[in-house]
Design a protein around this motif. Sequence first.
Motif, PDB file in Angstrom:
ATOM      1  N   UNK A 519       0.810  -1.206   0.000  1.00 25.16           N
ATOM      2  CA  UNK A 519       0.000   0.000   0.000  1.00 25.16           C
ATOM      3  C   UNK A 519       0.847   1.261   0.000  1.00 25.16           C
ATOM      4  N   UNK A 520       1.953   1.217   0.743  1.00 28.14           N
ATOM      5  CA  UNK A 520       2.751   2.437   0.871  1.00 28.14           C
ATOM      6  C   UNK A 520       4.164   2.091   1.321  1.00 28.14           C
ATOM      7  N   UNK A 521       5.141   2.689   0.654  1.00 30.02           N
ATOM      8  CA  UNK A 521       6.500   2.731   1.189  1.00 30.02           C
ATOM      9  C   UNK A 521       6.578   4.020   2.003  1.00 30.02           C
ATOM     10  N   UNK A 522       6.533   3.865   3.312  1.00 31.01           N
ATOM     11  CA  UNK A 522       6.329   5.021   4.202  1.00 31.01           C
ATOM     12  C   UNK A 522       7.415   6.061   4.021  1.00 31.01           C
ATOM     13  N   UNK A 523       8.658   5.615   3.948  1.00 33.00           N
ATOM     14  CA  UNK A 523       9.771   6.569   3.843  1.00 33.00           C
ATOM     15  C   UNK A 523      10.411   6.522   2.450  1.00 33.00           C
ATOM     16  N   UNK A 524       9.573   6.416   1.425  1.00 36.81           N
ATOM     17  CA  UNK A 524       9.909   6.334   0.003  1.00 36.81           C
ATOM     18  C   UNK A 524      10.452   4.952  -0.341  1.00 36.81           C
ATOM     19  N   UNK A 525      10.375   4.593  -1.608  1.00 41.41           N
ATOM     20  CA  UNK A 525      10.826   3.261  -2.027  1.00 41.41           C
ATOM     21  C   UNK A 525      12.331   3.106  -1.863  1.00 41.41           C
ATOM     22  N   UNK A 526      13.049   4.210  -1.778  1.00 38.46           N
ATOM     23  CA  UNK A 526      14.502   4.139  -1.626  1.00 38.46           C
ATOM     24  C   UNK A 526      14.932   4.115  -0.165  1.00 38.46           C
ATOM     25  N   UNK A 527      13.968   4.223   0.755  1.00 35.09           N
ATOM     26  CA  UNK A 527      14.304   4.180   2.160  1.00 35.09           C
ATOM     27  C   UNK A 527      14.989   5.444   2.640  1.00 35.09           C
ATOM     28  N   UNK A 528      15.359   5.434   3.916  1.00 27.68           N
ATOM     29  CA  UNK A 528      16.036   6.574   4.525  1.00 27.68           C
ATOM     30  C   UNK A 528      17.153   6.060   5.425  1.00 27.68           C
ATOM     31  N   UNK A 529      18.049   6.965   5.787  1.00 23.64           N
ATOM     32  CA  UNK A 529      19.164   6.595   6.655  1.00 23.64           C
ATOM     33  C   UNK A 529      18.658   6.217   8.041  1.00 23.64           C
ATOM     34  N   UNK A 530      19.395   5.356   8.715  1.00 25.32           N
ATOM     35  CA  UNK A 530      19.066   5.003  10.089  1.00 25.32           C
ATOM     36  C   UNK A 530      19.469   6.152  11.005  1.00 25.32           C
ATOM     37  N   UNK A 531      18.599   6.514  11.938  1.00 23.49           N
ATOM     38  CA  UNK A 531      18.927   7.527  12.937  1.00 23.49           C
ATOM     39  C   UNK A 531      19.702   6.847  14.058  1.00 23.49           C
ATOM     40  N   UNK A 532      21.028   6.817  13.905  1.00 23.13           N
ATOM     41  CA  UNK A 532      21.869   6.031  14.803  1.00 23.13           C
ATOM     42  C   UNK A 532      22.305   6.843  16.009  1.00 23.13           C
ATOM     43  N   UNK A 533      22.384   6.158  17.130  1.00 26.60           N
ATOM     44  CA  UNK A 533      22.898   6.722  18.368  1.00 26.60           C
ATOM     45  C   UNK A 533      23.780   5.657  19.006  1.00 26.60           C
ATOM     46  N   UNK A 534      25.077   5.738  18.740  1.00 32.42           N
ATOM     47  CA  UNK A 534      25.967   4.694  19.226  1.00 32.42           C
ATOM     48  C   UNK A 534      25.682   3.384  18.510  1.00 32.42           C
ATOM     49  N   UNK A 535      25.361   2.350  19.279  1.00 35.89           N
ATOM     50  CA  UNK A 535      25.078   1.038  18.711  1.00 35.89           C
ATOM     51  C   UNK A 535      23.588   0.736  18.700  1.00 35.89           C
ATOM     52  N   UNK A 536      22.767   1.773  18.648  1.00 37.97           N
ATOM     53  CA  UNK A 536      21.317   1.630  18.492  1.00 37.97           C
ATOM     54  C   UNK A 536      20.831   2.621  17.443  1.00 37.97           C
TER      55      UNK A 536
END
Length: 716
Positions: A519-536
């Motif tokens: 139905x939907x690629x929420x963050x576009x079909x190309x995806x988005x970067x991970x919002x990283x904080x250390x190892x999470x």
Amino acid sequence: MKKFLLFSLVAMLLPVAMTAQSLRTTTLTGVLQRAGVVQSFDNRQKAPAQIDLASNQMILGHYDTDEVSTDGLGLTGMPGVLPIAIELTPAELEVFRGGKIVAFRVGLAAITPVTRVFAAPVTGQGIGEFTEWSCNVGNQGWNVIPVDPPYEIADDENLGLFIGFDYQQTSSNYPISAVDAGVIYPSYMYLTSGGQTAWFDVGLQDYGNLSLQCIVESDHFPQYAVQLGRLTSEGKYFKSGDPVEYTVTMRNAGVATIDPEAVVLDVYLDGEKVGELNNATSIGRNFININGSIPTEGLESGAHNITITTTSLNGEAIESPKTLNYEFFIYANSFPRQKHLIEQLTSNSCTYCPLGTSFLQVLSNLRDDIAWVGIHGNQSSKDPANTAQCDSIFSLVGAQGWPYGVFDRSTGWNDDVNIASGLGYYEENHVEYAGYLSQFLDYLSEMVPTFATIDINSEVNPLTREATISVTGEITPDFDTMMGEDAKLTVYITEDSVVYRQLNQGKWIPKYVHNGVLRLAVNTVKGMALNKDGETYKNDYSVMIPDAWNIEKLNVIAFISRPIMNGATGVYTDMYVNNTEKVPMTVLPVTAAPEITTEVTDSTVTITASGEGEVLLYVDGELVENPYTIERGLEDVTITVVATAQEGDKLMNTVTTKVVIPAKESDAVNELFAGKTVARVRYFNMMGQEMTSPNGATLVVTTYTDGTTTAAKVLK
């Protein structure tokens, strides 16, 4: 194993699924391209044969032994006279340059007419001018076809050679012989597919090399010509500390036999020499295996390269050394893979797409780690589930037809093949081939480490239809090194039990159930970067769910991958999915709607709100006691009444209505109806239509418990 599993499955593809159902390709006539069009292949066995050569003759081909299959293969869905060919590389021609092809050798697994053989040079621009010879052979086994005049092989180290033959294909014969010998290369057939006629790679390399050779005469064949074949290992990823075991294949393309220990191979790691290898046995024209091992202690995470170079023969330096390279990766640690992403490329007007669906259902029944999404395209008419995002995905993964599937966006083994493969398998092969594909997914889990976990928390408010999605997880310390700083997180919303028509083998099914519909690629079909904080990491999204989607049937799929946009340039190996998770979207529970009632006496109106949990009552925006009593005045008054109810952790439910406080009746009326209890108040417009509240000129009809009524005209 993975080489066989991904693309040898085309063996049972339906002919129509791969021809009439194909997309238009970008093939140019005379340029070698790929298209999965081989189907109905049988298994084959090897049967030795012998040939006597003159002292000035040698065999030229992808393999030069006398093996030929006795169980063959065939393109049974495309009967007719079919050209089939191979491309000999400049390296394979090394010792043959300047020689003459005096005969072709065509190996057949079954009797069929062979009516032409041909040869053409291959340059960087494609296939050159063809030279052809007519013939009339077709015996099972090897067929020797002398050519007159002989074909001169150009003495040009940059040229390749394209050789082939025409054979008669029927709907029931399997004459093609493929042998697992030598270095395996593609074979090509001149076909019409996707609206274009061109040379197509037909996937024969999944079975071996085409049994096609040439007899070459020359007065200057060298005694020694050391050639390297393949440099392989069991995997691409190695945990720090685990040794990299590898195998290099080598042969002598000359006419002599090389003694044991006569060849020295230098071994380099990341450009630095780390050792030497020798041939433990004699070397002739057949490839031999030489094994080696490289320790990995102290190697940093990331890519590394093994280089094997031919250094010396019989104590003398080799003038033109041959080199092979193998890239591998060192990682620190990893996580268990959660699920495998399967992107089904389908269309409701694709007549064989239900076969792809049933095949994937069989696969899903074998495993509990499948995240299956149906991406709908427009095969011959508009698919109700098609969107612009679907079209983008079709393009970016290089889909060439329906039904196709993409498995973790992995090519499996070959760096330049399409990651999308056909799913139109004959139904009787579904269980067998689902088992093969399940083994391939196990192979991916075992051989490709997972560098991030995925947890999904998704909720939808059924009152507002707003969905919130939170994707969180852990990443390894070397995540950026292993996956790249441009790795993407992509989030899909899919819907199950979507009912609309589907073409199925020529017949329309009016109410076909489509599951996993994208139905939907929420963050576009190309995806988005991970919002990283250390190892999470933590990525949050909010989206409004359209009324047409059934919120009770929605799922959320999240996956971490290399960027899909690489597919736009044909770099399909750099799009692989490293981990996937799928969860049903949680529909938040809602408290039952409260009920608002009114009781009218001759002097008051009492408003009561009732329902589950805590019930609050508001009149014209102010919180009031529940029940709430209002004195009747000389004129009608309209008020806004709001009731809220909330039980435990359920969402609050709200009801809003307009209530008319009717004016007092005259004294005579009051006297007449004194002491009576109102049972019901109804409102009508001047057309006699009942309304929920006064609006404009309104007739208010009050019914009492003794059956009497009053009517009053009010203007609001």
